[in-house]
Design a protein around this motif. Structure first.
Motif, PDB file in Angstrom:
ATOM      1  N   UNK A  62      -0.356  10.255   0.002  1.00 48.25           N
ATOM      2  CA  UNK A  62      -1.778   9.868   0.671  1.00 48.25           C
ATOM      3  C   UNK A  62      -1.536   9.509   2.187  1.00 48.25           C
ATOM      4  N   UNK A  63      -2.598   9.226   2.824  1.00 51.96           N
ATOM      5  CA  UNK A  63      -2.559   8.783   4.110  1.00 51.96           C
ATOM      6  C   UNK A  63      -1.847   7.510   4.129  1.00 51.96           C
ATOM      7  N   UNK A  64      -0.892   7.022   4.950  1.00 48.81           N
ATOM      8  CA  UNK A  64      -0.268   5.876   4.944  1.00 48.81           C
ATOM      9  C   UNK A  64      -1.086   4.663   5.020  1.00 48.81           C
ATOM     10  N   UNK A  65      -2.316   4.775   5.739  1.00 44.17           N
ATOM     11  CA  UNK A  65      -3.201   3.511   5.946  1.00 44.17           C
ATOM     12  C   UNK A  65      -3.841   3.378   4.920  1.00 44.17           C
ATOM     13  N   UNK A  66      -4.146   4.336   4.240  1.00 41.59           N
ATOM     14  CA  UNK A  66      -5.095   4.407   2.987  1.00 41.59           C
ATOM     15  C   UNK A  66      -4.335   3.801   1.815  1.00 41.59           C
ATOM     16  N   UNK A  67      -2.889   4.250   1.710  1.00 41.86           N
ATOM     17  CA  UNK A  67      -2.048   3.716   0.847  1.00 41.86           C
ATOM     18  C   UNK A  67      -1.567   2.003   1.035  1.00 41.86           C
ATOM     19  N   UNK A  68      -1.392   1.859   2.322  1.00 36.70           N
ATOM     20  CA  UNK A  68      -1.095   0.297   2.389  1.00 36.70           C
ATOM     21  C   UNK A  68      -2.584  -0.444   2.417  1.00 36.70           C
ATOM     22  N   UNK A  69      -3.480   0.199   2.437  1.00 34.98           N
ATOM     23  CA  UNK A  69      -4.739  -0.671   2.255  1.00 34.98           C
ATOM     24  C   UNK A  69      -5.094  -0.808   0.691  1.00 34.98           C
ATOM     25  N   UNK A  70      -4.681   0.381  -0.231  1.00 38.53           N
ATOM     26  CA  UNK A  70      -4.349  -0.176  -1.448  1.00 38.53           C
ATOM     27  C   UNK A  70      -3.565  -1.140  -1.902  1.00 38.53           C
ATOM     28  N   UNK A  71      -2.664  -1.295  -1.534  1.00 39.31           N
ATOM     29  CA  UNK A  71      -1.758  -2.271  -1.716  1.00 39.31           C
ATOM     30  C   UNK A  71      -2.070  -3.613  -1.384  1.00 39.31           C
TER      31      UNK A  71
ATOM     32  N   UNK B 116       8.507  11.479   9.577  1.00 40.57           N
ATOM     33  CA  UNK B 116       7.354  10.778  10.335  1.00 40.57           C
ATOM     34  C   UNK B 116       6.445  10.000   9.428  1.00 40.57           C
ATOM     35  N   UNK B 117       6.058  10.495   8.009  1.00 37.98           N
ATOM     36  CA  UNK B 117       5.173   9.889   7.191  1.00 37.98           C
ATOM     37  C   UNK B 117       5.699   8.362   6.763  1.00 37.98           C
TER      38      UNK B 117
END
Length: 264
Positions: A48-57, A81-82
């Motif tokens: 997933x988009x890193x920002x989305x995944x960190x947001x879920x966390x 890079x991801x």
């Protein structure tokens, strides 16, 4: 790998107080052991988009009042890079290997192994946790020692150990939900390493798994550390991999979700 993932999910869900859906997977929470990254993390199988995944966390783990963030990525070969986007936000990135027993070991046991209760092992587990996490609070240490009781709700757990003159000097755990078994938490006390004791406990765990009718025996190893070479000599071969992403206090082997096999 599908069977292994199903096994891991069963253990994680069965050990949890709460399972929460997240984008790309699920999260587990343990109200009893909030400081254990292993028992409070996201499990995701899509890049997933890193920002989305960190947001879920942040939403799930932060919403539960937890100070750490832990994400298990069930995929391999991700672009640097991801992953770098997580590192730029303070996450540690730990690549892991999933290894399956494929052939007989090229080594034999060099010491007798006992199958012991967890109560007997607690002193050496506590000592190892303090060594790995010298700045951890007493509460964190206590939770890291006691958290295996949650795992025992989800599967059969046995403890395999080599006894030295003053206590246990090497150990590992075996998780079983037949016909699958996982070797976990391979540890040797620093002053007793390089004597074949890790080999002995792993081989004893494998013997029990095989006698119990398990046709799939696996472990998870650190992709960047040397114990994977030992596991190859014991008959394990790589079949897949993933990543553990973690951010927060008390980072170290004792708190990390994976790999459990270490310090051999």
């Amino acid at each position: 790998m599908e069977r292994i993932r199903d096994f891991e999910h069963r253990i994680m869900r069965g050990s949890a107080s709460e399972v929460v859906p997240v984008t790309g997977g699920f999260a587990v929470l343990s109200h009893q052991f909030p400081n254990s990254y292993e028992h409070n993390c996201l499990v995701v199988d899509a890049p997933l988009d890193p920002a989305l995944l960190m947001g879920e966390a942040d939403r799930v783990l932060g919403g539960a009042g937890l100070h750490h963030r832990a994400i298990e990525l069930e995929m391999e070969g991700l672009e640097p890079s991801w992953l770098a986007e997580f590192q730029a936000c303070g996450y540690e990135v730990h690549p892991t290997l999933t290894m399956v027993l494929r052939r007989p070991a090229r080594r034999s046991a060099s010491a007798p192994v006992e199958r012991v209760s967890y109560e007997e092992l607690k002193p050496v587990v506590e000592a190892g946790s303090r060594r790995a996490l010298p700045d951890a609070t007493e509460l964190s240490i206590r939770q890291l020692v006691e958290r295996r009781t949650a795992t025992k709700r989800a599967c059969e757990v046995t403890h395999h150990a080599v006894r030295g003159p003053d206590g246990f000097v090497a150990r590992c755990d075996l998780y079983r939900v037949a016909p699958i078994a996982q070797v976990e938490s391979v540890e040797t006390e620093p002053e007793w390493r390089s004597r074949g004791y890790a080999t002995a406990v792993v081989l004893d765990a494998v013997e029990l798994a095989q006698k119990s009718g398990c046709d799939l025996i696996f472990l998870i190893a650190d992709a960047d550390d040397w114990p994977q070479q030992l596991y190859r000599r014991l008959g394990f071969e790589r079949v897949g991999g993933g990543y553990t992403l973690q951010h927060g206090p008390d980072l170290g082997r004792a708190g990390r979700s994976s790999p459990k096999t270490s310090n051999s």
